[in-house]
Scaffold this active site. Structure first.
Site, mmCIF file in Angstrom:
data_model
loop_
_atom_site.group_PDB
_atom_site.id
_atom_site.type_symbol
_atom_site.label_atom_id
_atom_site.label_comp_id
_atom_site.label_asym_id
_atom_site.label_seq_id
_atom_site.Cartn_x
_atom_site.Cartn_y
_atom_site.Cartn_z
ATOM 1 N N ASP A 130 0.855 -1.186 0.000
ATOM 2 C CA ASP A 130 0.000 0.000 0.000
ATOM 3 C C ASP A 130 0.886 1.229 0.000
ATOM 4 O O ASP A 130 2.051 1.176 0.417
ATOM 5 C CB ASP A 130 -0.917 0.014 1.224
ATOM 6 C CG ASP A 130 -1.896 1.181 1.195
ATOM 7 O OD1 ASP A 130 -2.672 1.267 0.219
ATOM 8 O OD2 ASP A 130 -1.882 2.003 2.115
ATOM 9 N N SER A 131 0.322 2.348 -0.440
ATOM 10 C CA SER A 131 1.087 3.592 -0.446
ATOM 11 C C SER A 131 1.382 4.070 0.969
ATOM 12 O O SER A 131 2.322 4.835 1.179
ATOM 13 C CB SER A 131 0.321 4.682 -1.209
ATOM 14 O OG SER A 131 -0.934 4.912 -0.597
ATOM 15 N N CYS B 52 -4.186 -1.150 -2.358
ATOM 16 C CA CYS B 52 -4.263 0.291 -2.575
ATOM 17 C C CYS B 52 -5.087 0.500 -3.839
ATOM 18 O O CYS B 52 -4.725 -0.016 -4.904
ATOM 19 C CB CYS B 52 -2.860 0.876 -2.745
ATOM 20 S SG CYS B 52 -2.790 2.610 -3.246
ATOM 21 N N GLU C 89 -4.620 9.692 8.179
ATOM 22 C CA GLU C 89 -3.210 9.433 8.462
ATOM 23 C C GLU C 89 -2.637 10.390 9.505
ATOM 24 O O GLU C 89 -1.641 10.074 10.159
ATOM 25 C CB GLU C 89 -2.392 9.473 7.170
ATOM 26 C CG GLU C 89 -2.799 8.403 6.186
ATOM 27 C CD GLU C 89 -1.623 7.738 5.488
ATOM 28 O OE1 GLU C 89 -0.521 8.309 5.514
ATOM 29 O OE2 GLU C 89 -1.817 6.641 4.919
ATOM 30 N N CYS D 127 -11.428 3.055 -0.908
ATOM 31 C CA CYS D 127 -10.129 3.413 -0.358
ATOM 32 C C CYS D 127 -9.998 2.669 0.959
ATOM 33 O O CYS D 127 -10.942 2.662 1.771
ATOM 34 C CB CYS D 127 -10.011 4.920 -0.130
ATOM 35 S SG CYS D 127 -8.472 5.407 0.682
ATOM 36 N N HIS E 141 -8.453 3.346 3.561
ATOM 37 C CA HIS E 141 -8.475 4.183 4.759
ATOM 38 C C HIS E 141 -9.895 4.395 5.282
ATOM 39 O O HIS E 141 -10.105 4.592 6.484
ATOM 40 C CB HIS E 141 -7.879 5.568 4.471
ATOM 41 C CG HIS E 141 -6.402 5.589 4.292
ATOM 42 N ND1 HIS E 141 -5.782 5.038 3.200
ATOM 43 C CD2 HIS E 141 -5.418 6.112 5.077
ATOM 44 C CE1 HIS E 141 -4.481 5.229 3.308
ATOM 45 N NE2 HIS E 141 -4.233 5.866 4.436
#
Length: 283
Positions: free
Chosen positions: A6-7, A69, A154, A188, A190
Site C-alpha cells: 500500500d502507499s 491500494c 493518516e 479506499c 483508509h
C-alpha cells in the site's frame, strides 16, 4: 509469504482481514509512507513506485503480491501484469482490489444504483466504472473523489469535527448526482476507519460497503483455485502466522501511525526501494 503493498497505512485494514481469514499464512506488508499519499500523483509516478514495491516484495520471496491500494490498483496493476510480470517474474502474480469489488457490486444494491467514493487518482482512472460494467452492465454507478479523507486519517484526525464536515460534503455531492443510490462502496482502504461517521451522516437506507472482508474472501478463493501459487507460498516459508511490517519512512513513524489501523503494538523495519531490478543488496 504473501506480499501486501500500500502507499501508506490503509492496506493494514486489508491485511487485518487477511490475517483473520488465513491465520496460518505469513505476510509481508510494505507501506511506501515516504511517498504517500498516491491519490493526486501522476500515472507515471504511481506506476513507477508500485513497480519498485512489487519487485522488492518478489525479492523477499513473495510469489503473490496484493496491491491493497485502490490508486495503485487503478493506475499501475494492468501495466505491471501485462508488460512487466512476463519479463521479470512470469511465475509470480500481482492482484489488485478493484476487480474483486466490481464482481460483487451488484449484490450490494436493491435499487440498482451504486456510488463509489475514492481518492482523486482512483476516481479519475474510471477503473471502477470499467470493471463494474463487465459484470453488471445494467448497474447505475456514480463516483465522487474525497481528497481530504486520507490525509485526515493518516494524521489521526478521525474524531475531528473537520472530518465529519468533509464526509458530509462528499456524501451529499454523490447523492445529489443520483438520489436512488442505496449502496456506497468505500473505494479506499483508509475509509473503513471512518465508517461510524459515514453511518451518522448518511440516510438509513444507504448501505456502506467496505473492501477488506471481501478482499480477504476473494484471496482465499484465489489460493484455493491456484494451488501452484499456494504451494510456492508454503515452500518459501513455513505457514506460522508471522507478519513482517516494512516501510519506506522511519520505523518509528510507521509504528506510531499504524496504531490507528492495527490497534496493537507492532515492530516495523525501514527499507529502501530501488529502480534497478537487482535487489540482492536490499534487506
Amino acid at each position: 509469504m504473501l506480499g501486501i503493498f500500500d502507499s501508506g497505512f490503509g492496506g493494514l485494514t486489508v491485511l487485518k482481514e487477511l490475517a483473520k481469514k488465513l491465520p496460518n499464512y505469513n505476510f509481508t506488508y510494505l507501506g511506501d509512507n515516504a511517498r504517500a499519499p498516491y491519490g493526486g500523483r501522476s500515472f507515471e509516478s504511481i506506476y513507477s513506485y508500485t513497480l519498485e514495491a512489487v519487485r522488492y516484495l518478489f525479492s523477499l520471496g513473495c510469489p503473490l503480491v496484493i496491491l491493497a491500494c485502490n490508486t495503485a490498483s487503478a493506475k499501475a496493476l494492468r501495466t505491471i501484469q501485462q508488460k512487466d510480470l512476463p519479463v521479470m517474474a512470469p511465475g509470480n502474480r500481482v492482484l489488485g482490489i478493484i476487480r474483486p469489488m466490481a464482481e460483487e457490486a451488484g449484490s450490494f444494491t436493491q435499487t440498482g444504483h451504486v456510488g463509489i467514493l475514492g481518492t482523486e487518482g482512483t476516481i479519475a482512472s474510471q477503473s471502477y466504472l470499467i470493471e463494474i460494467a463487465k459484470f453488471w452492465p445494467s448497474l447505475h454507478v456514480k463516483q465522487e473523489s474525497c481528497p481530504m479523507l486520507v490525509p485526515l486519517v493518516e494524521k489521526g484526525l478521525i474524531e475531528h469535527s473537520a472530518t465529519e464536515i468533509f464526509i458530509s460534503e462528499y456524501t451529499q455531492k454523490i447523492l445529489a448526482k443520483d438520489p436512488y443510490i442505496d449502496s456506497l462502496i468505500l473505494a479506499c482502504t483508509h475509509y473503513p476507519l471512518l465508517q461510524n461517521i459515514f453511518e451518522k451522516v448518511l440516510p438509513k437506507n444507504v448501505k456502506i460497503v467496505s473492501q477488506a472482508g471481501i478482499i480477504a474472501q476473494k484471496t482465499q478463493e484465489y489460493l484455493s483455485n491456484h494451488p501452484e501459487i499456494d504451494c510456492r507460498i508454503s515452500k518459501n516459508s513455513a505457514k506460522n502466522g508471522e507478519i513482517r511490517f516494512l516501510t519506506t519512512d522511519s520505523a518509528d513513524f510507521f509504528e506510531k501511525g499504524a496504531n490507528v489501523f492495527w490497534k496493537e503494538p507492532i515492530k516495523a523495519e525501514k527499507v529502501f526501494l530501488y529502480s534497478s531490478n537487482d535487489y540482492s543488496h536490499a534487506n
